[in-house]
Structures are given as C-alpha cells and as structure tokens.
Design a protein around this motif. Sequence first.
Motif, PDB file in Angstrom:
ATOM      1  N   GLU A   9      -0.226 -14.854  -4.006  1.00 28.00           N
ATOM      2  CA  GLU A   9      -1.257 -13.877  -3.882  1.00 28.00           C
ATOM      3  C   GLU A   9      -0.598 -12.294  -4.039  1.00 28.00           C
ATOM      4  OE1 GLU A   9      -5.134 -12.348  -1.524  1.00 28.00           O
ATOM      5  OE2 GLU A   9      -4.054 -14.439  -0.943  1.00 28.00           O
ATOM      6  N   TYR A  10       0.454 -12.151  -3.326  1.00 25.68           N
ATOM      7  CA  TYR A  10       0.972 -10.900  -3.085  1.00 25.68           C
ATOM      8  C   TYR A  10       2.298 -10.833  -2.719  1.00 25.68           C
ATOM      9  CZ  TYR A  10       0.756 -11.381   1.875  1.00 25.68           C
ATOM     10  OH  TYR A  10       0.802 -11.902   3.030  1.00 25.68           O
ATOM     11  N   ILE A  11       3.080  -9.561  -2.948  1.00 21.95           N
ATOM     12  CA  ILE A  11       4.391  -9.466  -2.284  1.00 21.95           C
ATOM     13  C   ILE A  11       4.523  -8.170  -1.738  1.00 21.95           C
ATOM     14  CG2 ILE A  11       5.132  -8.387  -4.888  1.00 21.95           C
ATOM     15  CD1 ILE A  11       7.863  -9.786  -4.230  1.00 21.95           C
ATOM     16  N   LYS A  12       5.289  -7.865  -0.997  1.00 25.92           N
ATOM     17  CA  LYS A  12       5.503  -6.601  -0.197  1.00 25.92           C
ATOM     18  C   LYS A  12       6.095  -5.762  -0.889  1.00 25.92           C
ATOM     19  CE  LYS A  12       4.687  -8.497   4.581  1.00 25.92           C
ATOM     20  NZ  LYS A  12       5.253  -8.669   5.831  1.00 25.92           N
ATOM     21  N   LEU A  13       5.821  -4.487  -0.878  1.00 27.25           N
ATOM     22  CA  LEU A  13       6.527  -3.331  -1.748  1.00 27.25           C
ATOM     23  C   LEU A  13       8.029  -3.313  -1.757  1.00 27.25           C
ATOM     24  CD1 LEU A  13       6.240  -0.959  -3.499  1.00 27.25           C
ATOM     25  CD2 LEU A  13       5.737   0.604  -1.517  1.00 27.25           C
ATOM     26  N   GLY A  14       8.445  -3.656  -0.473  1.00 25.83           N
ATOM     27  CA  GLY A  14       9.872  -3.506  -0.231  1.00 25.83           C
ATOM     28  C   GLY A  14      10.514  -4.514  -0.931  1.00 25.83           C
ATOM     29  N   GLN A  15       9.993  -5.701  -0.832  1.00 25.78           N
ATOM     30  CA  GLN A  15      10.485  -7.114  -1.411  1.00 25.78           C
ATOM     31  C   GLN A  15      10.260  -6.722  -3.148  1.00 25.78           C
ATOM     32  OE1 GLN A  15       7.871 -10.102   0.247  1.00 25.78           O
ATOM     33  NE2 GLN A  15       9.323 -10.289   1.734  1.00 25.78           N
ATOM     34  N   LEU A  16       9.385  -6.334  -3.492  1.00 25.72           N
ATOM     35  CA  LEU A  16       8.945  -6.045  -4.999  1.00 25.72           C
ATOM     36  C   LEU A  16      10.211  -4.975  -5.367  1.00 25.72           C
ATOM     37  CD1 LEU A  16       7.741  -6.305  -7.637  1.00 25.72           C
ATOM     38  CD2 LEU A  16       6.370  -4.553  -6.781  1.00 25.72           C
ATOM     39  N   GLY A  26      16.798  -3.983   1.256  1.00 23.42           N
ATOM     40  CA  GLY A  26      15.684  -3.615   1.948  1.00 23.42           C
ATOM     41  C   GLY A  26      15.636  -2.345   2.764  1.00 23.42           C
ATOM     42  N   VAL A  27      17.000  -1.953   3.361  1.00 25.03           N
ATOM     43  CA  VAL A  27      17.073  -0.767   3.863  1.00 25.03           C
ATOM     44  C   VAL A  27      16.939   0.512   3.109  1.00 25.03           C
ATOM     45  CG1 VAL A  27      18.945   0.765   5.040  1.00 25.03           C
ATOM     46  CG2 VAL A  27      18.792  -1.658   5.598  1.00 25.03           C
ATOM     47  N   PHE A  28      17.573   0.359   1.781  1.00 24.27           N
ATOM     48  CA  PHE A  28      17.273   1.363   0.791  1.00 24.27           C
ATOM     49  C   PHE A  28      15.945   1.425   0.265  1.00 24.27           C
ATOM     50  CE2 PHE A  28      21.879   0.666  -0.200  1.00 24.27           C
ATOM     51  CZ  PHE A  28      22.304   1.827   0.052  1.00 24.27           C
ATOM     52  N   ALA A  29      15.052   0.536   0.126  1.00 24.26           N
ATOM     53  CA  ALA A  29      13.563   0.376   0.012  1.00 24.26           C
ATOM     54  C   ALA A  29      12.928   1.041   0.886  1.00 24.26           C
ATOM     55  CB  ALA A  29      13.009  -0.933  -0.178  1.00 24.26           C
ATOM     56  N   LYS A  30      13.433   0.897   2.346  1.00 22.98           N
ATOM     57  CA  LYS A  30      12.346   1.517   3.405  1.00 22.98           C
ATOM     58  C   LYS A  30      12.899   2.953   3.339  1.00 22.98           C
ATOM     59  CE  LYS A  30      12.552   1.421   8.259  1.00 22.98           C
ATOM     60  NZ  LYS A  30      13.217   1.179   9.482  1.00 22.98           N
ATOM     61  N   MET A  31      14.102   3.440   3.139  1.00 18.09           N
ATOM     62  CA  MET A  31      14.287   4.867   2.996  1.00 18.09           C
ATOM     63  C   MET A  31      13.456   5.716   2.076  1.00 18.09           C
ATOM     64  SD  MET A  31      18.233   5.141   4.141  1.00 18.09           S
ATOM     65  CE  MET A  31      18.792   5.055   2.601  1.00 18.09           C
ATOM     66  N   VAL A  40       2.217   3.851  -5.686  1.00 17.32           N
ATOM     67  CA  VAL A  40       1.534   2.456  -6.268  1.00 17.32           C
ATOM     68  C   VAL A  40       0.213   2.733  -6.778  1.00 17.32           C
ATOM     69  CG1 VAL A  40       0.492   0.244  -5.293  1.00 17.32           C
ATOM     70  CG2 VAL A  40       2.825   1.039  -4.273  1.00 17.32           C
ATOM     71  N   ASN A  41       0.092   2.344  -8.016  1.00 23.80           N
ATOM     72  CA  ASN A  41      -1.015   2.768  -8.776  1.00 23.80           C
ATOM     73  C   ASN A  41      -1.295   4.396  -9.124  1.00 23.80           C
ATOM     74  OD1 ASN A  41      -1.565  -0.091  -9.324  1.00 23.80           O
ATOM     75  ND2 ASN A  41      -2.562  -0.136  -7.422  1.00 23.80           N
ATOM     76  N   GLY A  42      -0.219   4.932  -8.869  1.00 26.00           N
ATOM     77  CA  GLY A  42      -0.392   6.595  -9.084  1.00 26.00           C
ATOM     78  C   GLY A  42      -0.238   7.256  -7.937  1.00 26.00           C
ATOM     79  N   GLU A  43      -0.468   6.665  -6.638  1.00 26.87           N
ATOM     80  CA  GLU A  43      -0.495   7.428  -5.268  1.00 26.87           C
ATOM     81  C   GLU A  43       0.872   7.029  -4.801  1.00 26.87           C
ATOM     82  OE1 GLU A  43      -4.129   7.055  -3.437  1.00 26.87           O
ATOM     83  OE2 GLU A  43      -5.368   7.225  -5.294  1.00 26.87           O
ATOM     84  N   VAL A  44       1.178   7.924  -3.990  1.00 27.70           N
ATOM     85  CA  VAL A  44       2.322   8.051  -3.098  1.00 27.70           C
ATOM     86  C   VAL A  44       2.127   6.834  -2.037  1.00 27.70           C
ATOM     87  CG1 VAL A  44       3.901   8.975  -1.497  1.00 27.70           C
ATOM     88  CG2 VAL A  44       3.145  10.211  -3.636  1.00 27.70           C
ATOM     89  N   GLU A  45       2.913   5.955  -1.677  1.00 23.05           N
ATOM     90  CA  GLU A  45       2.939   4.895  -0.736  1.00 23.05           C
ATOM     91  C   GLU A  45       3.981   5.010   0.246  1.00 23.05           C
ATOM     92  OE1 GLU A  45       1.452   2.514   1.730  1.00 23.05           O
ATOM     93  OE2 GLU A  45       0.306   2.466  -0.447  1.00 23.05           O
ATOM     94  N   TYR A  46       3.561   5.029   1.560  1.00 26.66           N
ATOM     95  CA  TYR A  46       4.529   5.152   2.812  1.00 26.66           C
ATOM     96  C   TYR A  46       4.748   3.828   3.442  1.00 26.66           C
ATOM     97  CZ  TYR A  46       4.006  10.071   1.775  1.00 26.66           C
ATOM     98  OH  TYR A  46       4.246  11.356   1.091  1.00 26.66           O
ATOM     99  N   GLN A  47       4.099   2.946   3.044  1.00 23.23           N
ATOM    100  CA  GLN A  47       4.171   1.472   3.720  1.00 23.23           C
ATOM    101  C   GLN A  47       5.015   0.532   3.077  1.00 23.23           C
ATOM    102  OE1 GLN A  47       0.310  -0.293   4.743  1.00 23.23           O
ATOM    103  NE2 GLN A  47      -0.561   1.774   5.241  1.00 23.23           N
ATOM    104  N   ARG A  48       6.304   0.203   3.775  1.00 21.83           N
ATOM    105  CA  ARG A  48       7.164  -0.986   3.186  1.00 21.83           C
ATOM    106  C   ARG A  48       6.740  -2.219   2.725  1.00 21.83           C
ATOM    107  NH1 ARG A  48      12.619  -2.913   5.940  1.00 21.83           N
ATOM    108  NH2 ARG A  48      11.088  -2.735   7.774  1.00 21.83           N
ATOM    109  N   GLY A  49       5.498  -2.499   3.885  1.00 22.26           N
ATOM    110  CA  GLY A  49       4.815  -3.881   3.901  1.00 22.26           C
ATOM    111  C   GLY A  49       3.548  -3.820   3.159  1.00 22.26           C
TER     112      GLY A  49
END
Length: 69
Positions: A9-16, A26-31, A40-49
């Motif tokens: 149904e979904y995937i977490k942002l860091g995994q994607l 994942g460390v680079f994704a987090k940073m 995400v959809n044009g808006e800044v996202e700060y949540q890795r999950g």
Amino acid sequence: MEIIKIKDEYIKLGQLMKLAGLVESGVFAKMEIQDGLVKVNGEVEYQRGKKIHAGDVIEFNGQQVKVEN
C-alpha cells in the motif's frame, strides 16, 4: 520522471530513495531529508518514515520519482 512500482500500500520515504537509487544508504537518505532537500508532492518533507503512496511524486537533487502500484 522515473517510475517506481510498489507492491504494498505504501513505502517509507527513506526506503523509496534507496530503491530509486537517489541515495546510497538509509543514512544518506536521513541526512538529506532532515536538511530539507526532499520534496513530496511539491512540499518539503522532514520525516524519513513518511508513508509514500501510489501517485505521490518525490523530488530530490533535480530528479523526480513517481510511485505507482
């Protein structure tokens, strides 16, 4: 724009970001996410999950990735 297909149904942002080859780990994704460099959809996202669903578009470093089922 790259298309990434997911089975669930979904995937977490860091995994994607790893799956799409936008980051090496994942460390680079987090940073990158914490630094406000991912949209995400044009808006800044700060949540890795953040749950990313079909139809969502991720933007990072001049690249776009769209998620589909």
